[in-house]
Motif scaffolding. Structure first.
Motif, short mmCIF file in Angstrom:
data_model
loop_
_atom_site.label_atom_id
_atom_site.label_comp_id
_atom_site.label_asym_id
_atom_site.label_seq_id
_atom_site.Cartn_x
_atom_site.Cartn_y
_atom_site.Cartn_z
N ALA A 1 -7.67 -1.29 -3.21
CA ALA A 1 -7.94 0.15 -3.28
C ALA A 1 -6.77 0.92 -3.87
O ALA A 1 -6.95 1.98 -4.47
CB ALA A 1 -8.27 0.71 -1.89
N ASP A 2 -5.55 0.42 -3.71
CA ASP A 2 -4.37 1.11 -4.21
C ASP A 2 -4.10 0.83 -5.70
O ASP A 2 -3.39 1.60 -6.34
CB ASP A 2 -3.14 0.74 -3.37
CG ASP A 2 -3.21 1.35 -1.99
OD1 ASP A 2 -2.79 2.51 -1.85
OD2 ASP A 2 -3.70 0.69 -1.06
N LEU B 1 -10.59 6.76 -0.63
CA LEU B 1 -9.14 6.92 -0.59
C LEU B 1 -8.75 8.03 -1.56
O LEU B 1 -9.17 8.04 -2.71
CB LEU B 1 -8.45 5.62 -1.00
CG LEU B 1 -6.93 5.70 -1.19
CD1 LEU B 1 -6.21 6.01 0.11
CD2 LEU B 1 -6.41 4.40 -1.81
N GLU C 1 0.84 -1.19 0.00
CA GLU C 1 0.00 0.00 0.00
C GLU C 1 0.87 1.24 0.00
O GLU C 1 2.09 1.17 0.19
CB GLU C 1 -0.89 0.02 1.24
CG GLU C 1 -0.11 0.21 2.53
CD GLU C 1 -0.98 0.31 3.77
OE1 GLU C 1 -2.22 0.36 3.64
OE2 GLU C 1 -0.41 0.36 4.87
N ARG D 1 -13.39 4.46 -3.95
CA ARG D 1 -14.34 4.07 -2.90
C ARG D 1 -13.87 2.77 -2.26
O ARG D 1 -13.40 1.86 -2.93
CB ARG D 1 -15.74 3.86 -3.49
CG ARG D 1 -16.39 5.12 -4.02
CD ARG D 1 -16.71 6.15 -2.95
NE ARG D 1 -17.80 5.81 -2.09
CZ ARG D 1 -19.05 6.19 -2.28
NH1 ARG D 1 -19.38 6.94 -3.31
NH2 ARG D 1 -19.97 5.82 -1.43
N MET D 2 -13.97 2.69 -0.94
CA MET D 2 -13.54 1.50 -0.21
C MET D 2 -14.52 1.19 0.91
O MET D 2 -15.45 1.94 1.13
CB MET D 2 -12.13 1.65 0.38
CG MET D 2 -11.51 2.98 0.27
SD MET D 2 -9.87 3.23 0.95
CE MET D 2 -9.49 1.90 1.98
N ALA D 3 -14.26 0.09 1.58
CA ALA D 3 -15.03 -0.31 2.77
C ALA D 3 -16.53 -0.29 2.52
O ALA D 3 -17.27 0.36 3.24
CB ALA D 3 -14.65 0.53 3.98
#
Length: 147
Positions: A131-132, A94, A47, A86-88
């Motif tokens: 996400a990265d 992020l 990350e 967008r995450m989680a």
């Protein structure tokens, strides 16, 4: 950051998105990648360093704090890299910024298993957190220009 979504009655309901900031720390045409040490399901994945923006804190301010806490370095924050990710399950976003080290600081793996400097042609040698990954794609042309 706020979003709206329709609740069961069709009315818009507001909710706050948590903002996570990351630093693409670039030096000599390479970017710093950090291997997660926890939680177990992502340990060993790579990350960009960073973390949550705390209440009352700006994104740049949070990123400077996170780099100091995670890597014991001082950084100057530059332009955004890539788009919002967008995450989680849609509850957080992020945002990654380019950064550079100040005062000849050397990153230390205080919260990570390992650190690695990657050139554009080495970015695919590690397994990035999902996400990265979009940020890595956006970063590649920038690294090629700064070599």
């Amino acid at each position: 950051m706020q979003t709206e979504r329709a609740n069961g009655g069709g009315q818009a309901e507001r909710r706050d998105l948590k903002v996570i900031v990351g630093a693409a720390i670039i030096r000599d045409g390479r970017v710093l990648a950090c291997a997660r040490s926890a939680p177990p399901e992502v340990a060993g994945m790579w990350e960009f360093p960073g973390g949550k923006v705390e209440p009352g804190e700006g994104e740049t301010e949070a990123l400077i704090r996170e780099c100091a806490e995670e890597l014991a370095v001082r950084v100057e924050i530059g332009d955004r890299v890539g788009r919002n990710v967008r995450m989680a399950h849609g509850r957080s976003v992020l945002k990654v910024y380019a950064a550079r080290l100040l005062h000849d600081d050397e990153p230390q793996a205080l919260e990570h298993q390992a650190l690695r400097w990657l050139a554009a042609d080495e970015l695919d040698e590690v397994t990035w957190l999902p996400a990265d990954a979009p940020i890595v794609a956006a970063l590649r042309p920038h690294l090629l220009r700064t070599r």
